[in-house]
Motif scaffolding. Structure first.
Motif, mmCIF file in Angstrom:
data_model
loop_
_atom_site.group_PDB
_atom_site.id
_atom_site.type_symbol
_atom_site.label_atom_id
_atom_site.label_comp_id
_atom_site.label_asym_id
_atom_site.label_seq_id
_atom_site.Cartn_x
_atom_site.Cartn_y
_atom_site.Cartn_z
ATOM 1 N N PRO A 207 0.794 -1.227 0.000
ATOM 2 C CA PRO A 207 0.000 0.000 0.000
ATOM 3 C C PRO A 207 0.830 1.282 0.000
ATOM 4 C CG PRO A 207 -1.004 -1.614 1.448
ATOM 5 C CD PRO A 207 0.314 -2.195 1.025
ATOM 6 N N ASP A 208 2.097 1.199 0.421
ATOM 7 C CA ASP A 208 2.960 2.383 0.385
ATOM 8 C C ASP A 208 3.239 2.850 -1.040
ATOM 9 O OD1 ASP A 208 3.076 2.373 3.123
ATOM 10 O OD2 ASP A 208 5.045 1.418 3.249
ATOM 11 N N CYS A 209 2.971 1.976 -2.017
ATOM 12 C CA CYS A 209 3.212 2.327 -3.418
ATOM 13 C C CYS A 209 1.903 2.458 -4.199
ATOM 14 C CB CYS A 209 4.113 1.288 -4.088
ATOM 15 S SG CYS A 209 5.800 1.268 -3.440
ATOM 16 N N ALA A 210 0.794 2.666 -3.485
ATOM 17 C CA ALA A 210 -0.503 2.723 -4.151
ATOM 18 C C ALA A 210 -0.570 3.843 -5.187
ATOM 19 C CB ALA A 210 -1.615 2.890 -3.111
ATOM 20 N N ASP A 211 0.006 5.006 -4.859
ATOM 21 C CA ASP A 211 -0.046 6.113 -5.820
ATOM 22 C C ASP A 211 0.755 5.794 -7.074
ATOM 23 O OD1 ASP A 211 2.268 6.169 -4.278
ATOM 24 O OD2 ASP A 211 2.405 8.355 -4.263
ATOM 25 N N GLU A 212 1.915 5.139 -6.919
ATOM 26 C CA GLU A 212 2.725 4.736 -8.068
ATOM 27 C C GLU A 212 1.994 3.680 -8.899
ATOM 28 O OE1 GLU A 212 5.744 4.344 -10.881
ATOM 29 O OE2 GLU A 212 5.338 5.924 -9.410
ATOM 30 N N ASN A 213 1.327 2.745 -8.219
ATOM 31 C CA ASN A 213 0.587 1.706 -8.939
ATOM 32 C C ASN A 213 -0.575 2.291 -9.739
ATOM 33 O OD1 ASN A 213 2.036 -0.683 -8.345
ATOM 34 N ND2 ASN A 213 1.216 -0.674 -6.272
ATOM 35 N N MET A 214 -1.213 3.322 -9.205
ATOM 36 C CA MET A 214 -2.288 3.969 -9.951
ATOM 37 C C MET A 214 -1.733 4.662 -11.188
ATOM 38 S SD MET A 214 -5.547 4.295 -10.007
ATOM 39 C CE MET A 214 -5.764 4.484 -11.781
ATOM 40 N N LYS A 215 -0.575 5.293 -11.050
ATOM 41 C CA LYS A 215 0.043 5.955 -12.197
ATOM 42 C C LYS A 215 0.379 4.939 -13.281
ATOM 43 C CE LYS A 215 3.949 8.866 -13.586
ATOM 44 N NZ LYS A 215 4.308 7.965 -14.710
ATOM 45 N N GLU A 216 0.914 3.772 -12.869
ATOM 46 C CA GLU A 216 1.296 2.761 -13.857
ATOM 47 C C GLU A 216 0.065 2.175 -14.555
ATOM 48 O OE1 GLU A 216 3.988 -0.139 -12.305
ATOM 49 O OE2 GLU A 216 5.538 1.355 -11.853
ATOM 50 N N ALA A 217 -1.034 2.068 -13.839
ATOM 51 C CA ALA A 217 -2.269 1.603 -14.471
ATOM 52 C C ALA A 217 -2.747 2.617 -15.510
ATOM 53 C CB ALA A 217 -3.338 1.367 -13.418
ATOM 54 N N ASP A 218 -2.681 3.891 -15.170
ATOM 55 C CA ASP A 218 -3.078 4.921 -16.122
ATOM 56 C C ASP A 218 -2.157 4.910 -17.341
ATOM 57 O OD1 ASP A 218 -4.787 7.163 -16.824
ATOM 58 O OD2 ASP A 218 -3.042 8.443 -16.455
ATOM 59 N N ASP A 219 -0.862 4.676 -17.121
ATOM 60 C CA ASP A 219 0.084 4.573 -18.240
ATOM 61 C C ASP A 219 -0.260 3.406 -19.158
ATOM 62 O OD1 ASP A 219 1.487 6.731 -17.238
ATOM 63 O OD2 ASP A 219 3.071 5.526 -16.311
ATOM 64 N N ALA A 220 -0.711 2.308 -18.569
ATOM 65 C CA ALA A 220 -1.093 1.143 -19.369
ATOM 66 C C ALA A 220 -2.263 1.492 -20.285
ATOM 67 C CB ALA A 220 -1.455 -0.030 -18.460
ATOM 68 N N PHE A 221 -3.218 2.239 -19.769
ATOM 69 C CA PHE A 221 -4.343 2.662 -20.606
ATOM 70 C C PHE A 221 -3.873 3.593 -21.725
ATOM 71 C CE2 PHE A 221 -7.140 1.581 -16.887
ATOM 72 C CZ PHE A 221 -7.917 0.641 -17.546
ATOM 73 N N ASP A 222 -2.905 4.455 -21.414
ATOM 74 C CA ASP A 222 -2.367 5.340 -22.450
ATOM 75 C C ASP A 222 -1.735 4.524 -23.578
ATOM 76 O OD1 ASP A 222 -3.195 7.587 -21.108
ATOM 77 O OD2 ASP A 222 -1.241 8.021 -20.200
ATOM 78 N N ARG A 223 -1.108 3.402 -23.235
ATOM 79 C CA ARG A 223 -0.497 2.557 -24.274
ATOM 80 C C ARG A 223 -1.548 1.941 -25.188
ATOM 81 N NH1 ARG A 223 2.765 1.044 -19.795
ATOM 82 N NH2 ARG A 223 1.723 -0.961 -19.465
ATOM 83 N N LEU A 224 -2.712 1.624 -24.628
ATOM 84 C CA LEU A 224 -3.742 0.930 -25.403
ATOM 85 C C LEU A 224 -4.705 1.868 -26.113
ATOM 86 C CD1 LEU A 224 -4.703 -1.989 -22.989
ATOM 87 C CD2 LEU A 224 -3.396 -2.153 -25.112
ATOM 88 N N GLY A 225 -4.995 3.013 -25.523
ATOM 89 C CA GLY A 225 -5.988 3.902 -26.097
ATOM 90 C C GLY A 225 -7.396 3.373 -25.891
ATOM 91 N N GLY A 226 -8.337 3.884 -26.682
ATOM 92 C CA GLY A 226 -9.724 3.458 -26.577
ATOM 93 C C GLY A 226 -10.647 4.601 -26.200
ATOM 94 N N SER A 227 -11.918 4.470 -26.602
ATOM 95 C CA SER A 227 -12.914 5.499 -26.294
ATOM 96 C C SER A 227 -13.348 5.455 -24.833
ATOM 97 C CB SER A 227 -14.150 5.296 -27.181
ATOM 98 O OG SER A 227 -13.815 5.376 -28.546
ATOM 99 N N LEU A 228 -13.176 4.299 -24.203
ATOM 100 C CA LEU A 228 -13.604 4.103 -22.822
ATOM 101 C C LEU A 228 -12.560 3.241 -22.132
ATOM 102 C CD1 LEU A 228 -15.958 4.352 -20.706
ATOM 103 C CD2 LEU A 228 -16.841 2.194 -21.636
ATOM 104 N N LYS A 229 -12.256 3.549 -20.874
ATOM 105 C CA LYS A 229 -11.243 2.804 -20.121
ATOM 106 C C LYS A 229 -11.853 2.354 -18.791
ATOM 107 C CE LYS A 229 -7.495 5.468 -22.256
ATOM 108 N NZ LYS A 229 -8.360 6.267 -23.175
ATOM 109 N N ILE A 230 -11.766 1.046 -18.519
ATOM 110 C CA ILE A 230 -12.375 0.460 -17.324
ATOM 111 C C ILE A 230 -11.307 -0.309 -16.562
ATOM 112 C CG2 ILE A 230 -14.091 -1.180 -16.464
ATOM 113 C CD1 ILE A 230 -15.685 -0.623 -19.045
ATOM 114 N N LEU A 231 -11.147 0.007 -15.287
ATOM 115 C CA LEU A 231 -10.206 -0.692 -14.421
ATOM 116 C C LEU A 231 -10.984 -1.402 -13.321
ATOM 117 C CD1 LEU A 231 -6.836 0.507 -13.004
ATOM 118 C CD2 LEU A 231 -8.586 -0.295 -11.420
#
Length: 317
Positions: A207-231
């Motif tokens: 949990p100490d890296c939760a903010d970093e993990n959220m950033k990496e998830a958002d980066d993953a969506f940036d790699r894929l693109g799409g009209s809608l993004k669901i996590l």
């Protein structure tokens, strides 16, 4: 009454009984078939659950069949189902087959790691949970798979240092291997990207890296693109930990459960997804609202189906 007439009367009753029986069966069949696939081009039916390897009830007192039954009783079957702590590709294939057999629609899935490393369990029930990873399940009669990206969740190096990818060990953490896929929605004529994530537990100070993990998830969506993004996923972190939830809001994600609760990060206890906390989430970026939002409690499902409660929402494009 003549014998012939009595015979005609008996025949009439027999035929009437058959008609009543056929009518009853037909009505019952109509009721059973009331659940249907979602054909709307404007929204998707989404579920998320940490399925805890779907272990038998004899192991942990959970009966995952209850969640399947709950879903079967809803008006629309899932378009998207993100799952965590699935054992391997064999279990994923068995699950997608079961969903295809028992629900309207046909299902396929993509898994983070086909054959995860051992978790190091030694108990009889523990061996059933020895492999753990994450997957995205989708309706293959609605979506065409296009691409995937995978990454590992972070934890502090040596539990105290900077955030680093949590690498496999003899007690493998392959359950922190995340996956996101891009799907083409053949009804909406749009691309949607879907991620299934599992962040590291307190054992690794994850949990100490939760903010970093959220950033990496958002980066993953940036790699894929799409009209809608669901996590969808198990963060092992409450909304206040390291401000990851507020960071997610800053990236443009919305939280349907939070919006149901009033818009802030805190929700009443009935939305806890484990005994004392809300750590399982659906987050949506570039969507335009929600309906049918729920945390699926034991009362709703008729019993305990996992150590984690599922969350669901109809997500609007």
């Amino acid at each position: 009454m003549s014998r012939r007439r009595r015979g005609v009367v008996r025949l009439w009753y027999v035929l009437a009984g058959l008609v009543a029986t056929v009518t009853t069966v037909a009505l019952g069949a109509t009721h059973v078939a009331s659940a249907d696939v979602n054909t709307s081009p404007s929204q998707l039916v989404v579920y998320n659950n940490n399925i805890e390897n779907m272990v038998p009830q004899s192991c942990y007192g959970t009966n995952w069949n209850l969640l399947v039954t709950y879903i079967k009783n809803q008006p629309k079957s899932p378009d998207i189902f993100t799952v965590q702590q699935i054992s391997n590709i064999t279990q994923l294939n068995a699950l997608t087959k079961r969903l295809s057999d028992e629900l309207p629609g046909t299902y396929a899935g993509k898994i983070a790691i086909e054959n995860p490393g051992s978790m190091g369990y030694t108990s009889t029930c523990g061996k059933l949970k020895n492999q753990q990873t994450n997957a995205v399940i989708y309706r293959s009669d609605r979506f065409t798979y296009e691409a995937a990206t995978r990454w590992r969740s972070d934890a502090p190096e040596n539990k105290t240092g900077p955030c680093r990818n949590l690498e496999p060990t003899k007690t493998s953490q392959d359950r922190v291997h995340n996956i996101a896929v891009r799907l083409h929605d053949n009804i909406a004529k749009k691309d949607v990207s879907v991620a299934s994530i599992h962040w590291a537990t307190n054992t690794w100070n994850g949990p100490d890296c939760a903010d970093e993990n959220m950033k990496e998830a958002d980066d993953a969506f940036d790699r894929l693109g799409g009209s809608l993004k669901i996590l969808g996923g198990d963060t092992n972190a409450t909304t206040g930990k390291k401000d990851w939830w507020r960071d997610a809001r800053g990236y443009g994600f919305r939280d349907p459960i939070a919006e149901k609760c009033g818009g802030g990060p805190s929700c009443p206890d009935e939305h806890n997804t484990t005994t004392n906390s809300r750590i399982d989430f659906l987050l949506v970026k570039q969507g335009h609202g929600f309906s049918n939002v729920a945390t699926i409690t034991q009362t709703m499902a008729g019993g305990k189906y996992s150590e984690h409660r599922a969350v669901t929402a109809y997500v609007k494009y």
